[in-house]
Each structure stands twice: as C-alpha cells, then as structure tokens.
Enzyme design. Structure first.
Site, PDB file in Angstrom:
ATOM      1  N   SER A 244       0.829  -1.210   0.000  1.00 45.20           N
ATOM      2  CA  SER A 244       0.000   0.000   0.000  1.00 45.20           C
ATOM      3  C   SER A 244       0.861   1.257   0.000  1.00 45.20           C
ATOM      4  O   SER A 244       0.490   2.273  -0.583  1.00 45.20           O
ATOM      5  CB  SER A 244      -0.872   0.013   1.244  1.00 45.20           C
ATOM      6  OG  SER A 244      -0.051  -0.100   2.398  1.00 45.20           O
ATOM      7  N   ASN A 245       2.030   1.172   0.663  1.00 42.41           N
ATOM      8  CA  ASN A 245       2.764   2.411   0.966  1.00 42.41           C
ATOM      9  C   ASN A 245       3.736   2.845  -0.123  1.00 42.41           C
ATOM     10  O   ASN A 245       4.302   3.918  -0.034  1.00 42.41           O
ATOM     11  CB  ASN A 245       3.489   2.286   2.314  1.00 42.41           C
ATOM     12  CG  ASN A 245       4.361   1.071   2.405  1.00 42.41           C
ATOM     13  OD1 ASN A 245       4.219   0.144   1.611  1.00 42.41           O
ATOM     14  ND2 ASN A 245       5.273   1.059   3.350  1.00 42.41           N
TER      15      ASN A 245
ATOM     16  N   HIS B 143      -3.066  -3.760  -4.913  1.00 44.72           N
ATOM     17  CA  HIS B 143      -3.484  -3.324  -3.582  1.00 44.72           C
ATOM     18  C   HIS B 143      -4.712  -2.423  -3.714  1.00 44.72           C
ATOM     19  O   HIS B 143      -4.713  -1.507  -4.549  1.00 44.72           O
ATOM     20  CB  HIS B 143      -2.356  -2.578  -2.870  1.00 44.72           C
ATOM     21  CG  HIS B 143      -2.636  -2.445  -1.413  1.00 44.72           C
ATOM     22  ND1 HIS B 143      -3.537  -1.523  -0.927  1.00 44.72           N
ATOM     23  CD2 HIS B 143      -2.207  -3.150  -0.338  1.00 44.72           C
ATOM     24  CE1 HIS B 143      -3.624  -1.655   0.392  1.00 44.72           C
ATOM     25  NE2 HIS B 143      -2.819  -2.641   0.777  1.00 44.72           N
TER      26      HIS B 143
ATOM     27  N   GLY C 260       3.653  -6.213   2.899  1.00 45.90           N
ATOM     28  CA  GLY C 260       2.502  -5.713   3.646  1.00 45.90           C
ATOM     29  C   GLY C 260       2.605  -6.084   5.105  1.00 45.90           C
ATOM     30  O   GLY C 260       3.703  -6.125   5.675  1.00 45.90           O
TER      31      GLY C 260
ATOM     32  N   GLU D 236       7.575  -9.839   2.681  1.00 46.88           N
ATOM     33  CA  GLU D 236       8.313  -8.808   3.426  1.00 46.88           C
ATOM     34  C   GLU D 236       7.279  -8.110   4.293  1.00 46.88           C
ATOM     35  O   GLU D 236       6.311  -7.550   3.783  1.00 46.88           O
ATOM     36  CB  GLU D 236       8.979  -7.851   2.434  1.00 46.88           C
ATOM     37  CG  GLU D 236       9.921  -6.864   3.093  1.00 46.88           C
ATOM     38  CD  GLU D 236       9.414  -5.455   2.994  1.00 46.88           C
ATOM     39  OE1 GLU D 236       8.857  -4.976   4.007  1.00 46.88           O
ATOM     40  OE2 GLU D 236       9.575  -4.833   1.941  1.00 46.88           O
TER      41      GLU D 236
ATOM     42  N   CYS E  61       8.422   0.830   5.666  1.00 47.83           N
ATOM     43  CA  CYS E  61       8.768  -0.422   6.344  1.00 47.83           C
ATOM     44  C   CYS E  61      10.099  -0.279   7.074  1.00 47.83           C
ATOM     45  O   CYS E  61      10.437  -1.101   7.913  1.00 47.83           O
ATOM     46  CB  CYS E  61       8.795  -1.581   5.370  1.00 47.83           C
ATOM     47  SG  CYS E  61       9.734  -1.252   3.900  1.00 47.83           S
TER      48      CYS E  61
ATOM     49  N   GLU F  21       5.140  -3.708  15.615  1.00 46.94           N
ATOM     50  CA  GLU F  21       5.161  -2.524  14.750  1.00 46.94           C
ATOM     51  C   GLU F  21       3.896  -1.686  14.956  1.00 46.94           C
ATOM     52  O   GLU F  21       2.788  -2.213  14.970  1.00 46.94           O
ATOM     53  CB  GLU F  21       5.222  -2.978  13.283  1.00 46.94           C
ATOM     54  CG  GLU F  21       5.312  -1.836  12.289  1.00 46.94           C
ATOM     55  CD  GLU F  21       5.292  -2.315  10.828  1.00 46.94           C
ATOM     56  OE1 GLU F  21       5.970  -1.702  10.022  1.00 46.94           O
ATOM     57  OE2 GLU F  21       4.599  -3.308  10.523  1.00 46.94           O
TER      58      GLU F  21
HETATM   59  P1  NAP Z   1      -2.019  -5.892   4.156  1.00 43.82           P
HETATM   60  O1  NAP Z   1      -3.264  -5.746   4.917  1.00 43.82           O
HETATM   61  O2  NAP Z   1      -1.112  -6.982   4.580  1.00 43.82           O
HETATM   62  O3  NAP Z   1      -2.431  -6.117   2.618  1.00 43.82           O
HETATM   63  C1  NAP Z   1      -1.455  -6.305   1.593  1.00 43.82           C
HETATM   64  C2  NAP Z   1      -2.096  -7.083   0.447  1.00 43.82           C
HETATM   65  O4  NAP Z   1      -2.337  -8.417   0.854  1.00 43.82           O
HETATM   66  C3  NAP Z   1      -3.411  -6.535  -0.019  1.00 43.82           C
HETATM   67  O5  NAP Z   1      -3.488  -6.702  -1.419  1.00 43.82           O
HETATM   68  C4  NAP Z   1      -4.434  -7.418   0.652  1.00 43.82           C
HETATM   69  O6  NAP Z   1      -5.517  -7.495  -0.201  1.00 43.82           O
HETATM   70  C5  NAP Z   1      -3.722  -8.758   0.734  1.00 43.82           C
HETATM   71  N1  NAP Z   1      -4.050  -9.548   1.924  1.00 43.82           N
HETATM   72  C6  NAP Z   1      -3.823  -9.191   3.205  1.00 43.82           C
HETATM   73  N2  NAP Z   1      -4.202 -10.176   4.038  1.00 43.82           N
HETATM   74  C7  NAP Z   1      -4.671 -11.174   3.256  1.00 43.82           C
HETATM   75  C8  NAP Z   1      -5.212 -12.457   3.531  1.00 43.82           C
HETATM   76  N3  NAP Z   1      -5.353 -12.918   4.787  1.00 43.82           N
HETATM   77  N4  NAP Z   1      -5.610 -13.205   2.504  1.00 43.82           N
HETATM   78  C9  NAP Z   1      -5.480 -12.743   1.228  1.00 43.82           C
HETATM   79  N5  NAP Z   1      -4.994 -11.545   0.910  1.00 43.82           N
HETATM   80  C10 NAP Z   1      -4.583 -10.759   1.901  1.00 43.82           C
HETATM   81  O7  NAP Z   1      -1.168  -4.591   4.147  1.00 43.82           O
HETATM   82  P2  NAP Z   1      -1.573  -3.062   3.919  1.00 43.82           P
HETATM   83  O8  NAP Z   1      -2.992  -2.935   3.506  1.00 43.82           O
HETATM   84  O9  NAP Z   1      -0.551  -2.532   3.029  1.00 43.82           O
HETATM   85  O10 NAP Z   1      -1.368  -2.381   5.311  1.00 43.82           O
HETATM   86  C11 NAP Z   1      -1.895  -2.875   6.488  1.00 43.82           C
HETATM   87  C12 NAP Z   1      -0.806  -2.951   7.518  1.00 43.82           C
HETATM   88  O11 NAP Z   1       0.358  -3.584   6.956  1.00 43.82           O
HETATM   89  C13 NAP Z   1      -0.292  -1.627   7.973  1.00 43.82           C
HETATM   90  O12 NAP Z   1      -1.070  -1.086   8.980  1.00 43.82           O
HETATM   91  C14 NAP Z   1       1.099  -1.985   8.416  1.00 43.82           C
HETATM   92  O13 NAP Z   1       1.079  -2.489   9.707  1.00 43.82           O
HETATM   93  C15 NAP Z   1       1.541  -3.059   7.513  1.00 43.82           C
HETATM   94  N6  NAP Z   1       2.426  -2.656   6.410  1.00 43.82           N
HETATM   95  C16 NAP Z   1       3.706  -3.011   6.465  1.00 43.82           C
HETATM   96  C17 NAP Z   1       4.553  -2.708   5.415  1.00 43.82           C
HETATM   97  C18 NAP Z   1       5.961  -3.125   5.426  1.00 43.82           C
HETATM   98  O14 NAP Z   1       6.658  -2.892   4.460  1.00 43.82           O
HETATM   99  N7  NAP Z   1       6.434  -3.739   6.467  1.00 43.82           N
HETATM  100  C19 NAP Z   1       4.086  -2.033   4.300  1.00 43.82           C
HETATM  101  C20 NAP Z   1       2.764  -1.674   4.264  1.00 43.82           C
HETATM  102  C21 NAP Z   1       1.939  -2.023   5.321  1.00 43.82           C
HETATM  103  P3  NAP Z   1      -7.035  -7.591   0.271  1.00 43.82           P
HETATM  104  O15 NAP Z   1      -7.271  -6.424   1.145  1.00 43.82           O
HETATM  105  O16 NAP Z   1      -7.772  -7.564  -0.998  1.00 43.82           O
HETATM  106  O17 NAP Z   1      -7.156  -8.891   0.979  1.00 43.82           O
END
Ligand code: NAP
Length: 562
Positions: free
Chosen positions: A190-191, A218, A273, A297, A334, A425
């Site tokens: 997302s970021n 995303h 993510g 990652e 991240c 985090e």
């Molecule tokens: P996310 O919720 O992990 O989603 C990333 C991608 O994975 C999206 O396309 C999401 O699509 C899919 N997804 C997530 N969980 C899934 C599951 N159980 N089954 C199938 N698909 C899944 O990450 P985010 O939306 O970018 O951000 C949410 C949190 O992630 C933030 O608050 C932060 O804590 C963390 N984050 C970390 C980093 C890093 O680099 N470490 C970067 C960004 C975000 P769908 O919504 O369509 O399922």
C-alpha cells in the site's frame, strides 16, 4: 450482487450496472466521468465479477470515491492459466529479449509519469515530490534488471568438467545454471504505489527471471495499478511476447488473493505488507497439495541503538536527524525507526527532549487508507494504556480524514525485555524510546530483538570497540546493519539486502530489493553428461555469451578446452 458502493463499468462485453439506491446522484454523475479500474487478463480487459469496491480519492482538498470490479475466481483462473501457457515460451527467451522488455517497461513509465503521479496523488494522498522520486526509482530499477540480463552472468553457471580417467571411478561432466520456476503471484504494498507495486521490484525481478506475473493489486491504489499494468502489457506487446506474461487482478477482501495463492499453477508468491497478511498467505501456501515458497516482506520496527560516546557529542544533531525520519510520509515506511535504544544519561535526556520538540511541532498527515489509520490508532491506544510506557509527546492534530497524530513514548529496557509485544510494529509516526541502565541492558535488548529489516547503530569508533559484540549480535537479527544514518530509504543496488529473519520476512535467505531478488524466482538445475549441442549457450564450452562462470572451481570467462 454484493455492492458496497455504486459501481459503473462499461466495456463492449458488459452492460453498465447502476444501483442508485446505494449512492447519491452527485457521486453517480462523477462516476459517469470516471474511467473505472478493472482487471487485466493478459492483454484483455475484463470485469466478469459481480463484486465491487470503492477507493477514496483526494482531489484539491476534497474527497470523493471511484469504484472497481473485483476479479472473480474465474478471472483468477483465466489469468493464471494464460500465464502458465505463456511461461513455456517466455522462459526460453534470451537475456537480451527479456532485457528489451524491461527496458520498454521503464520507458513506458517514464513517458507517462506525469499522469501516473497525478492519479497516485489522488489515490494515496502522498505528496508529489515523494511520488516523483518513487517513479524514478521504479524506472531505474527496471533498467538495472535489464542490465543484469544483458550482462548475463546472473545465471550462476557452474561447470565441473569430466575426468574420464579418475580412479577408482571416472568423474562425469556436470553443468549447473539457474532457470525460471514458473508463474509468480505478486501482492503489492500500500505504501509504495510504484516501487513496491505493479512494476515494482517483485514484478520486475520475477519477469527478469523468466516468470510470468499475475499481480494482485493493492486496493489502496487500484487506478494507479491499472494504469501501470496497461503500460506493462503495452511493452509486452511491443516486444512480441506471448499473451499472459502479465495479468492484474483487482480486489478488496481476501477472496481474490487467497484464490491466487491456492491456484495449482502458481509456483511462488511475493508479498509486501502486514505481518498478519503475509503470514496468512504463507500458511495457505504451505497447506496446498503442492506447497510453494512465499517471499513475504512484513513488519519491522527497525531499532536504532545510540551508543554513549556518540550521544555525548551529538545528542541534538541525532534527534534532528532521527525525528524527521520517524515522521516521514506519516511514518508509513517499512524501514521507519520505531524503537530507539540508549543508555539513560544527561545526554539521553537532551536527545529525548529534542526529539519530543520535533514531534510536538509536527502536524498529523493523512495515511494511505482508513484501515492503516485504524491500525495506527489501535497501536497507539495499546501503548498509551500500558502502565510501563510513558507518553512523552504528541504532534498537532489535523482534522483531515485519516490524519495520524504523531506520538512518542518511553519505557525502560527492563519493561521492554519483559513485554515482548512492545516490539510490535505501530505502522505510522510513532516511536518508543527504550532507556537502558547499563551496557549489559543494551546488549540484552539486542539479544532479545525479533527479526528486523534493518538495525541502525549510531556510534563512534570508541563506542564500537566498547560494545564489541553488539554488531555480532545484531547481524543475526537483521538484513541490513546501518551505521550513523537514518534507516528510511532503501538503495536499489547489487549489494542491497532488504530482508531479514522472521517476522521481518518469511524467508531470511532472500532480499526483495536489489538484483539478488531474482533468485527468489529461479532454481538450480544441472545437466550431467549433456552433449555440447544440447546445452544452453550459457553452459557451452565456447562461452558464446562471454559471461562469468565457475569452471572447475575458478571464476573465469575463458573458453573451455582451448
Ligand atoms: P495488508 O493488509 O497486509 O495487505 C497487503 C495485500 O495483501 C493486499 O493486497 C491485501 O488485499 C492482501 N491480503 C492481506 N491479508 C490477506 C489475507 N489474509 N488473505 C489474502 N490476501 C490478503 O497490508 P496493507 O494494507 O498494506 O497495510 C496494512 C498494515 O500492513 C499496515 O497497517 C502496516 O502495519 C503493515 N504494512 C507493512 C509494510 C511493510 O513494508 N512492512 C508495508 C505496508 C503495510 P485484500 O485487502 O484484498 O485482501
């Protein structure tokens, strides 16, 4: 039909779908003017599903929404099947042909960058300057992989020639190189709507390896994703590549992503993510009839250790550098420095006080999505309600939607060691300052860290001598050890490691940034006793591509048997 907002999509194949009860007339008029995002199944646009989702747009300080069709399970299947067919031709292209494709992707993004940045600004609310830099990085990244392919030695050719008269048994001729593993499913972050998204490092390294990509966009930036996806397919067509080398699926809710991971023709997953998302997909992949690797990652708190001698001479300067890094882009990196460890002293108080001033002066900035904003506030609430954690400073509240107020907390090393969840985090502009009473406590904090993408050490040479074992402890905890600079910013180079032990990633042996990212999508194969004619050029005696090879234990570009 499951509709969360008013969807409108028109193609030659589909009728417009209106549900005015679910959306007001103003939005409906807006939708008529909008080009809605959809799915790319190879070279074809597609919207066969009956679910849609909305994306909030920020335009000149106003917000509105755009709607998108989610890929159906049939569309997931179509995309993966097409990719699997394309794989058999695509993987056999020469390095130069694949390099030409990546170069064309870079050029297409370059030519459309103004439009791309404008769409991404509306979808993510990230500032123009930041997005400009990110697009350039994405372009340079594709070019770097093109260079890698052109040079050719990345295939890691290893040749052990035969020794027919070896006793007691003859030694056979064995030649090894790396080949593509198959169709890769990629989940964008997302970021980073460009650099870790549709044409980001995961997609480009998979394509470079010879693997078609089915990309799960995303939901935070679906229109940006679609536009970049169209450019990739345009480059693929111009390069004469088979239909299916690249597909893009939209989706919000987990159905599309789960179906992608479970598809039997998918051979690896790359993900950036959350820890929850990455681990869930890893577990799904492990339960498949044929388990596949998931290169996720995920979260990292990127601890920064500030050692006493450095702190004594530069407390204010360090706070002036580190606080802006923590606040950058509403803390949505991240590599954001979330934990700062130091030994309690007069100097540490100076540092904490100066850091606090930066936080108090900072304004709340809009986060990428409502979910991320909610996640940030939950993390803040958890820290605020912990009796062993003190709130040191908060930033200025903004009334803008999803604007995260910066926070700064302090705790003792002892509490940090006792409560493992203090290491979780908090994605956003928050920091936890861990105050140790002694060198031993600093070493204990280091020993107890979970896996990280980065760990930074701010130290003089005197500090490094005094804390001799610290680096040896930290190199077991992180993918990158950074000296005396901020962790935000990941250079795309040959030597970069953007990875680390779990929970930073699900595979500590790999990197998602830099040219070594290619090896996530290849595997070694060797040929024993193959006739010369039937070997790939990379392994032939004449070395027609002039690449570096390991021949009988020596690195060389030499022809064999001359
Ligand atoms: P996310 O919720 O992990 O989603 C990333 C991608 O994975 C999206 O396309 C999401 O699509 C899919 N997804 C997530 N969980 C899934 C599951 N159980 N089954 C199938 N698909 C899944 O990450 P985010 O939306 O970018 O951000 C949410 C949190 O992630 C933030 O608050 C932060 O804590 C963390 N984050 C970390 C980093 C890093 O680099 N470490 C970067 C960004 C975000 P769908 O919504 O369509 O399922």
């Amino acid at each position: 039909m499951d509709v969360t907002c008013n969807p409108l999509y028109q193609t030659g194949k589909h009728e417009s779908i209106f549900d005015l009860d679910l959306c007001n007339h103003l939005l409906y008029t807006y939708f008529l003017l909008m080009i809605t995002g959809n799915n790319l199944i190879g070279y074809s646009h597609s919207a066969k599903g009956n679910k849609s989702f909305c994306r909030l747009l920020h335009i000149n300080g106003q917000t509105t929404t755009n709607s998108f069709y989610e890929a159906s399970i049939d569309e997931v299947n179509e995309a993966v099947t097409k990719a699997s067919t394309a794989f058999h031709r695509y993987r056999l292209l020469s390095g130069n042909q694949k390099a030409d494709f990546l170069q064309k992707i870079a050029e297409a993004i370059d030519a459309s960058k103004d439009e791309l940045i404008s769409i991404a600004m509306q979808e993510t609310n990230l500032p123009e300057a930041r997005l400009k830099g990110e697009v350039q990085r994405t372009i340079n990244q594709a070019k770097l992989f093109a260079q890698l392919l052109k040079e050719g030695s990345w295939v890691t050719a290893i040749i052990d020639t035969a020794v027919p008269d070896r006793t007691p048994l003859p030694k056979p001729d064995i030649r090894q190189w790396q080949i593509a593993i198959g169709v890769v499913g990629v989940f964008g972050a997302s970021n980073f709507p460009f650099a870790f998204s549709v044409a980001g490092g995961d997609t480009i390294s998979a394509l470079a390896a010879g693997c078609p990509v089915v990309y799960k966009a995303h939901p935070g930036h679906p229109a940006t994703s679609e536009k970049v996806g169209v450019l990739i397919n345009q480059a693929a067509k111009e390069s004469g590549l088979p239909d299916g080398v690249f597909s893009l699926l939209q989706g919000e809710g987990h159905e599309t992503g789960v179906a992608l991971v479970q598809h039997s023709l998918i051979k690896a997953i790359a993900f950036t993510g959350s820890l929850a998302g990455g681990k869930a997909l890893f577990d799904i992949a492990a339960k498949r009839k044929e388990p596949i690797p998931v290169y996720a990652e995920m979260g990292s708190v990127n601890p920064v250790f500030i050692l006493p001698d450095m702190l004594a001479s530069k407390a204010i300067e360090l706070a002036d550098k580190l606080a802006p890094s923590n606040l950058l882009a509403a803390g949505q990196f991240c590599t954001n420095p979330g934990i700062i460890v130091q030994q309690q002293s007069k100097d540490s108080e100076t540092f904490v006080s100066k850091f606090g001033e930066h936080i108090k002066n900072a304004c709340g900035e809009c986060m990428l999505t409502g979910n991320i904003y909610n996640g940030y506030n939950q993390g803040i609430e958890k820290l605020s309600s912990n009796k062993d954690v003190a709130l040191m400073a908060t930033g200025q509240h903004s009334k803008m939607e999803n604007a995260a107020t910066p926070h700064m907390f302090k705790t003792s090393a002892q509490s940090f060691l006792e409560q493992h969840d203090l290491m979780e985090e908090v994605f956003g502009p928050s920091s936890l300052h861990v105050m140790a009473q002694s060198k031993n406590e600093i070493m204990a904090v280091a020993e107890n860290l979970s896996g990280q993408l980065t760990v930074s050490v701010w130290a003089t040479e005197k500090d490094l001598e005094e804390f001799g074992d610290l680096i040896k402890i930290l190199e077991l905890k992180a993918g990158r050890i950074i000296y005396n600079t901020v962790p935000t910013g990941v250079e795309v180079t040959q030597a970069m490691v953007h990875g680390g032990p779990y929970p930073a990633t699900t595979d500590s042996k790999t990197t998602s940034v830099g040219t070594n990212a290619i090896y996530r999508f290849t595997r070694a194969v060797c040929y024993q006793g193959s006739p010369q004619k039937f070997l790939p050029d990379e392994l032939k005696n004449e070395n027609p591509l002039g690449i570096w090879r390991m021949v009988n234990g020596e690195h060389t570009k030499d022809v064999i048997g001359k």
